[in-house]
Write a protein that holds these residues in place. Structure first.
Motif, mmCIF file in Angstrom:
data_model
loop_
_atom_site.group_PDB
_atom_site.id
_atom_site.type_symbol
_atom_site.label_atom_id
_atom_site.label_comp_id
_atom_site.label_asym_id
_atom_site.label_seq_id
_atom_site.Cartn_x
_atom_site.Cartn_y
_atom_site.Cartn_z
ATOM 1 N N GLU A 133 0.828 -1.211 0.000
ATOM 2 C CA GLU A 133 0.000 0.000 0.000
ATOM 3 C C GLU A 133 0.861 1.260 0.000
ATOM 4 N N LYS A 134 1.974 1.219 0.696
ATOM 5 C CA LYS A 134 2.851 2.389 0.761
ATOM 6 C C LYS A 134 3.433 2.710 -0.617
ATOM 7 N N LYS A 135 3.798 1.690 -1.365
ATOM 8 C CA LYS A 135 4.362 1.905 -2.706
ATOM 9 C C LYS A 135 3.313 2.366 -3.705
ATOM 10 N N GLY A 136 2.057 1.988 -3.474
ATOM 11 C CA GLY A 136 0.994 2.396 -4.380
ATOM 12 C C GLY A 136 1.237 1.911 -5.807
ATOM 13 N N LEU A 137 1.027 2.801 -6.771
ATOM 14 C CA LEU A 137 1.225 2.443 -8.178
ATOM 15 C C LEU A 137 2.634 2.770 -8.670
ATOM 16 N N LYS A 138 3.499 3.171 -7.766
ATOM 17 C CA LYS A 138 4.858 3.538 -8.168
ATOM 18 C C LYS A 138 5.584 2.408 -8.907
ATOM 19 N N PRO A 139 5.451 1.122 -8.479
ATOM 20 C CA PRO A 139 6.204 0.069 -9.172
ATOM 21 C C PRO A 139 5.829 -0.118 -10.637
ATOM 22 N N ILE A 140 4.568 0.144 -11.004
ATOM 23 C CA ILE A 140 4.139 -0.088 -12.388
ATOM 24 C C ILE A 140 4.316 1.147 -13.264
ATOM 25 N N GLN A 141 4.646 2.278 -12.669
ATOM 26 C CA GLN A 141 4.727 3.519 -13.442
ATOM 27 C C GLN A 141 5.764 3.485 -14.563
ATOM 28 N N PRO A 142 6.958 2.882 -14.362
ATOM 29 C CA PRO A 142 7.900 2.839 -15.493
ATOM 30 C C PRO A 142 7.329 2.159 -16.729
ATOM 31 N N TRP A 143 6.563 1.097 -16.513
ATOM 32 C CA TRP A 143 5.942 0.413 -17.654
ATOM 33 C C TRP A 143 4.829 1.271 -18.262
ATOM 34 N N LEU A 144 3.992 1.858 -17.427
ATOM 35 C CA LEU A 144 2.920 2.710 -17.948
ATOM 36 C C LEU A 144 3.508 3.908 -18.711
ATOM 37 N N LYS A 145 4.637 4.390 -18.253
ATOM 38 C CA LYS A 145 5.296 5.509 -18.953
ATOM 39 C C LYS A 145 5.716 5.078 -20.352
ATOM 40 N N GLN A 146 6.196 3.842 -20.483
ATOM 41 C CA GLN A 146 6.558 3.342 -21.808
ATOM 42 C C GLN A 146 5.339 3.270 -22.715
ATOM 43 N N VAL A 147 4.218 2.804 -22.166
ATOM 44 C CA VAL A 147 2.993 2.703 -22.966
ATOM 45 C C VAL A 147 2.523 4.089 -23.398
ATOM 46 N N ARG A 148 2.498 5.009 -22.446
ATOM 47 C CA ARG A 148 2.054 6.376 -22.774
ATOM 48 C C ARG A 148 2.979 7.043 -23.790
ATOM 49 N N GLY A 149 4.239 6.626 -23.798
ATOM 50 C CA GLY A 149 5.216 7.261 -24.669
ATOM 51 C C GLY A 149 5.211 6.757 -26.102
ATOM 52 N N ILE A 150 4.358 5.785 -26.419
ATOM 53 C CA ILE A 150 4.282 5.272 -27.792
ATOM 54 C C ILE A 150 3.754 6.374 -28.711
ATOM 55 N N LYS A 151 4.497 6.656 -29.803
ATOM 56 C CA LYS A 151 4.142 7.790 -30.677
ATOM 57 C C LYS A 151 3.561 7.382 -32.027
ATOM 58 N N SER A 152 3.625 6.073 -32.350
ATOM 59 C CA SER A 152 3.155 5.658 -33.672
ATOM 60 C C SER A 152 2.687 4.202 -33.634
ATOM 61 N N LYS A 153 1.971 3.798 -34.669
ATOM 62 C CA LYS A 153 1.544 2.406 -34.779
ATOM 63 C C LYS A 153 2.760 1.480 -34.875
ATOM 64 N N ALA A 154 3.788 1.936 -35.599
ATOM 65 C CA ALA A 154 4.997 1.123 -35.723
ATOM 66 C C ALA A 154 5.644 0.916 -34.358
ATOM 67 N N ALA A 155 5.652 1.961 -33.542
ATOM 68 C CA ALA A 155 6.219 1.849 -32.192
ATOM 69 C C ALA A 155 5.351 0.945 -31.323
#
Length: 668
Positions: free
Chosen positions: A111-133
């Motif tokens: 509970e203390k960590k919250g969603l912090k552990p998954i954020q690096p992966w979610l950041k990668q998903v959000r950072g996708i800029k194209s269909k090819a990516a």
């Protein structure tokens, strides 16, 4: 052992202690719980209720379960036993199982960590800029355990079972079945509404804005995908789903989605694939090309949270359970955390846990007794093949060869998986789960180009189940199912043959059911039956389909006879074979009457007892759509096709289950 567990038991309660073994059978005087019978019901009207009616009436479903019966009772027992193992492992330095389990129980850290552990992966998903990516990201998502537009794994090549090949199947939807998107009725409409709300909640938890509109967009895409997906019936057909092609040929049927580059990212060793549902993959590729990138990213964000929901804070795991557990299954509350911790640990380092379980809870004498039972049931199947009137002699010879080539696995593997390269860190719950997914993915992909792992099991020793593997030509019985009510060395043999004997027969007969019969003695998908054999077999199958289609479970929902055909054949054949094996084991002698029941009556009661199960309505409705097995009562009713059941119980011709001799389905 079969008493109801207390669903609201404190999660930090002391580990359960093993009860002292009984001197006789664990159930009743001969291995059957006669107190659970309802003899006011005629066996001719409802054999399930006759054998189990009072049990069904007095047994409540625990709040953390969608159904409750013999399988779930034994699963509870297995979890209690694994808990004892893991509680001890928590104090063992270097125990991966102990570290995984301890990390899961440390809720304060989670509970203390919250969603912090998954954020690096979610950041990668959000950072996708194209269909090819996005395409380039798909192999990473798959390795992390996050589902996307289609699924894939390495398995045996059905037409060359000595070789591994990559296999692709349809995906892209979050509801359990395409019908839930497409069929118009009030219940499915309520599910669709709840699903959209779930999608919006997950997006909100991920920190996304305009969640309702974005959830609607995800649903709209998934509905389009559902429209091109194959039905479960077609997807279960071994012939229809074997479509081998090169990666270059795959690209030709998936315009708009370059799967060759995706598969190269998975492994450069992938040069050929087997596509289960080609038209669906083509349709999904087109939908991908026509869908806004933002919607695809949103779907992956939701899928990511769902994948890791059990190792994230309760805000996420409770939301996931509220939909998939309560809305879809009708389960009021989650299992206590220790049980979820057991399941997570088994999913992470299952063989490490299984090795300890088997050493403690599977005695050699049980394995020896099962060896004898299996040999007897296999011999009975051989005699059945010899006596068939509809099968041609040349096909019988091949069937006999297939039977002789069977491998039987009992209890636990001879070789265990090696987790030495899997990094487990106490206190890093999310990281452990992520690395376990990656390890499992890499382990599966590493099979390409290597020898077939004939030592590998598809279930853990503590799993209450059994299975048939067509490609390996094997039948497998984990330790946990080899106990009452399925098997008790101290029970009357009739009960054991009606219980585990019929399960053995069921798994044997799967190799000769509507799909298993397509595989030869080497596990190869091939045509080894004559045309007349196939016609006779299909005619009997159609009669069984019609019989089960007639079982109306709710006013608006029935059993799907075609979808459940393989399992229904397994029940019919398995019980038939087990009965022959039981009578053969008596060496011509008549068994004694016990508590007023003949040996044959006890045999059929043993069969009915293992199917005791009460369902929540939502769970049973979903099973009618997604489970290839018929509901428990209807599985017990298969006795109506066996002449020996009529001899044993003398049902009157006006009974609801009564079938005229010419109406009874006989296959094996």
């Amino acid at each position: 052992m079969l008493a109801l567990s207390t669903p609201a038991a404190a999660e930090n309660a002391a580990p359960a202690q093993e009860a002292a073994p009984k001197s006789g059978p664990q159930l009743g005087t001969y291995g059957f719980d006669t107190d659970g019978m309802d003899t006011s019901v005629s066996p001719a009207d409802d054999f399930y209720l006759y054998a189990n009616g009072k049990w069904a009436e007095k047994t409540q479903i625990p709040a953390d379960k969608s159904n409750y019966g013999m399988f779930t009772a034994l699963d509870d027992l297995s979890k209690e036993r694994v808990k004892l193992v893991l509680e001890a492992e928590k104090d063992v330095k270097g125990s991966k199982a102990g570290d995984v389990y301890a990390s899961y129980l440390d809720t304060a850290t989670v509970e203390k960590k919250g969603l912090k552990p998954i954020q690096p992966w979610l950041k990668q998903v959000r950072g996708i800029k194209s269909k090819a990516a996005f395409e380039k990201m798909l192999p990473t998502a798959a390795r992390n355990g996050v589902g996307a537009l289609f699924g894939g794994f390495v398995g045996q090549d059905d037409k060359n079972p000595d070789v591994y090949i990559f296999q692709i199947y349809q995906g892209g939807t979050g509801l359990p079945d395409r019908d839930m998107y497409l069929v118009e009725n009030d219940k499915f409409e309520a599910i669709r509404k709840a699903y959209k709300e779930y999608l919006a909640k997950m997006l909100t938890l991920a920190g996304e804005k305009n969640a309702v509109a974005r959830a609607d967009a995800i649903f709209a895409v998934e509905k389009k995908i559902a429209e091109v997906q194959w039905t479960r019936e077609d997807s279960s057909d071994a012939t229809k789903t074997y479509n081998k092609m090169t990666v270059a040929e795959l690209d030709k049927i998936t315009p708009g989605l370059k799967l060759s580059s995706v598969l190269t990212g998975v492994s450069p060793k992938i040069t050929e694939v087997v596509v289960a549902q080609p038209s669906a993959i083509t349709g999904i590729a087109k939908i991908f090309a026509d869908t806004d990138l933002a919607v695809l990213k949103d779907q992956m964000i939701v899928n990511s949270l769902a994948t890791f929901s059990n190792v994230l804070p309760d805000s996420v795991s409770d939301t996931t359970f509220a939909f998939y557990g309560t809305t879809l299954q009708g389960t009021p509350q989650r299992e206590p955390r220790w049980k979820r911790g057991v399941s997570l640990t088994e999913g992470t380092v299952g063989d490490e846990v299984g090795k300890a379980y088997a050493a403690k809870y599977f005695p050699p004498e049980t394995k020896a007794a099962m060896d004898t039972l299996v040999k007897n049931v296999l011999a009975a199947m051989g005699r059945r093949i010899d006596g068939l009137t509809w099968m041609q002699p040349e096909t019988k010879a091949k069937a006999r060869t297939k039977l002789a080539n069977f491998t039987t696995k009992i209890g636990y593997p001879d070789r265990w998986k090696d987790y030495s390269k899997l990094k487990i860190v106490r206190g890093d719950l999310f990281g452990n789960d992520l690395r376990a997914n990656q390890w499992g993915f890499d382990d599966n992909i590493s099979k390409l180009g290597g020898p077939i792992r004939r030592w590998e099991w598809g279930m853990l020793p503590q799993t209450v189940n059994a299975y048939a593997n067509f490609g390996m030509n094997e039948i497998v019985f984990p330790a946990a199912i080899l106990q009452p009510p399925f098997f008790d060395p101290k029970a009357d043999p009739a009960i054991n043959y009606g219980g585990i004997g019929a399960v053995i027969g069921h798994e044997i007969s799967h190799h000769f059911d509507d799909q298993g019969a397509k595989y030869d003695e080497n596990g190869k998908l091939s045509d080894w039956w004559t045309e007349s054999d196939v016609k006779a077999f299909e005619a009997a199958g159609k009669k069984l389909i019609a019989q089960y289609d007639a079982y109306k479970i709710f006013p608006d929902a029935s059993v799907k006879g075609e979808f459940t055909l393989g399992e229904n054949i397994g029940d019919l054949a398995g019980l038939t074979i087990a009965y022959d094996a039981y009578r053969a084991s008596l060496n011509g002698k008549e068994p004694p009457v016990i508590d007023g029941m003949t040996g044959d009556q006890r045999f059929f009661l043993g069969w009915a007892q293992v199917w005791r199960r009460n369902y929540r309505e939502a769970n049973l409705r979903q099973r009618l759509i997604t489970d290839p097995h018929s509901p428990s009562a209807q599985r017990a009713w298969v006795v109506r096709n066996l002449d020996k059941w009529y001899d044993a119980f003398q049902p009157k011709a006006d009974g609801k289950l009564y079938l005229k001799p010419e109406e009874r389905v006989r296959i094996w």
